[in-house]
Design a protein around this motif. Sequence first.
Motif, mmCIF file in Angstrom:
data_model
loop_
_atom_site.group_PDB
_atom_site.id
_atom_site.type_symbol
_atom_site.label_atom_id
_atom_site.label_comp_id
_atom_site.label_asym_id
_atom_site.label_seq_id
_atom_site.Cartn_x
_atom_site.Cartn_y
_atom_site.Cartn_z
ATOM 1 N N THR A 128 0.842 -1.183 0.000
ATOM 2 C CA THR A 128 0.000 0.000 0.000
ATOM 3 C C THR A 128 0.880 1.237 0.000
ATOM 4 O O THR A 128 2.075 1.183 0.251
ATOM 5 N N ASP A 129 0.255 2.336 -0.293
ATOM 6 C CA ASP A 129 0.953 3.600 -0.435
ATOM 7 C C ASP A 129 1.006 4.283 0.934
ATOM 8 O O ASP A 129 -0.034 4.468 1.572
ATOM 9 N N PRO A 182 2.026 -2.017 -6.794
ATOM 10 C CA PRO A 182 2.740 -3.280 -7.040
ATOM 11 C C PRO A 182 3.544 -3.700 -5.806
ATOM 12 O O PRO A 182 3.796 -2.888 -4.912
ATOM 13 N N GLU A 183 3.967 -4.959 -5.805
ATOM 14 C CA GLU A 183 4.755 -5.483 -4.680
ATOM 15 C C GLU A 183 6.017 -4.654 -4.455
ATOM 16 O O GLU A 183 6.491 -4.522 -3.327
ATOM 17 N N ASP A 184 6.575 -4.094 -5.537
ATOM 18 C CA ASP A 184 7.820 -3.331 -5.409
ATOM 19 C C ASP A 184 7.599 -1.904 -4.921
ATOM 20 O O ASP A 184 8.568 -1.137 -4.816
ATOM 21 N N GLY A 185 6.355 -1.543 -4.642
ATOM 22 C CA GLY A 185 6.081 -0.262 -4.017
ATOM 23 C C GLY A 185 5.911 0.899 -4.989
ATOM 24 O O GLY A 185 6.094 0.754 -6.202
ATOM 25 N N VAL A 188 6.282 2.387 -9.789
ATOM 26 C CA VAL A 188 5.092 2.683 -10.607
ATOM 27 C C VAL A 188 5.437 3.625 -11.757
ATOM 28 O O VAL A 188 6.016 4.687 -11.559
ATOM 29 N N ARG A 189 5.059 3.209 -12.972
ATOM 30 C CA ARG A 189 5.212 4.084 -14.145
ATOM 31 C C ARG A 189 3.858 4.551 -14.668
ATOM 32 O O ARG A 189 3.761 5.553 -15.349
ATOM 33 N N GLY A 224 -4.915 -12.793 -5.649
ATOM 34 C CA GLY A 224 -3.519 -12.934 -6.048
ATOM 35 C C GLY A 224 -3.094 -12.041 -7.199
ATOM 36 O O GLY A 224 -1.948 -12.132 -7.647
ATOM 37 N N VAL A 225 -3.976 -11.192 -7.672
ATOM 38 C CA VAL A 225 -3.582 -10.284 -8.766
ATOM 39 C C VAL A 225 -2.469 -9.357 -8.276
ATOM 40 O O VAL A 225 -2.549 -8.790 -7.187
ATOM 41 N N GLU A 226 -1.438 -9.224 -9.079
ATOM 42 C CA GLU A 226 -0.336 -8.300 -8.785
ATOM 43 C C GLU A 226 -0.239 -7.293 -9.924
ATOM 44 O O GLU A 226 -0.291 -7.671 -11.098
ATOM 45 N N LEU A 227 -0.087 -6.044 -9.570
ATOM 46 C CA LEU A 227 0.100 -5.017 -10.588
ATOM 47 C C LEU A 227 1.573 -4.949 -10.977
ATOM 48 O O LEU A 227 2.455 -5.211 -10.149
#
Length: 231
Positions: free
Chosen positions: A6-7, A45-48, A52-53, A103-106
């Motif tokens: 989360t943000d 996304p999992e990478d935070g 994000v692009r 389980g959806v990942e962005l």
Amino acid sequence: MPAGMTDPTDPDRNCALCPRLHAFIAAQRELHPEWHNAPVETFCPEDGPASVRLLIVGLAPGLRGANRTGRPFTGDFAGDLLYGTLSRFGFSRGSFAARPDDGVELVETAITNAVRCVPPENKPVGAEINTCRRFLSASIGAMPNLRAILTLGKIAHDSTVRALGERVSAHPFRHAGRTQAGGLEVFSSYHCSRYNTNTGRLTEDMFTNVFKDIANFLNEPAPVAVSPSRA
Ligand code: SF4
């Protein structure tokens, strides 16, 4: 809570800056204690946020959609078209099943709303849109590698343009629109709501074409120089 990170710029669960929306959520907590019934956090996304692009900005949580499940565009019709399209363009992984635990990942993509609390009849008032913009601005500010934003509908578009410090009159909303604001490429589409798709205002092909434009843009090399407004 969404499966992804989360943000950190999200509002408090009991944010009361908009009294009407706070009261509406309090009533929903009484009626449906098992629902999320709180501001809906940005789905990252999992990478935070730094990964994000592309940021997608919707209007507000739907009563039985994100307000129930706690993840943007999850649990009502609008999510079927959005997540299906994201998957086809590689902006997400996994099978969307309209549940926050599906389980959806962005992938280098985040999803948020211009107004984080569910409004009665899906209609936030101007003061609520203006008040919640601080969280939209903060989310955008926490994404240093952001290159593009997709706004869904006029309210999301106008609030995003203002969050980027620009005048709406210089960047009017239109479907399949594209403009540069705040050093970012801003794409716009009619909202992928059931109403818009049922009435033919937005077809799947129209929505797909917007994502083709976004994918083509993101596949172009990023400019070397950073705009002063994003520096
Ligand atoms: S809409 Fe935004 S600013 Fe208003 S109460 Fe909800 S989280 Fe707070």
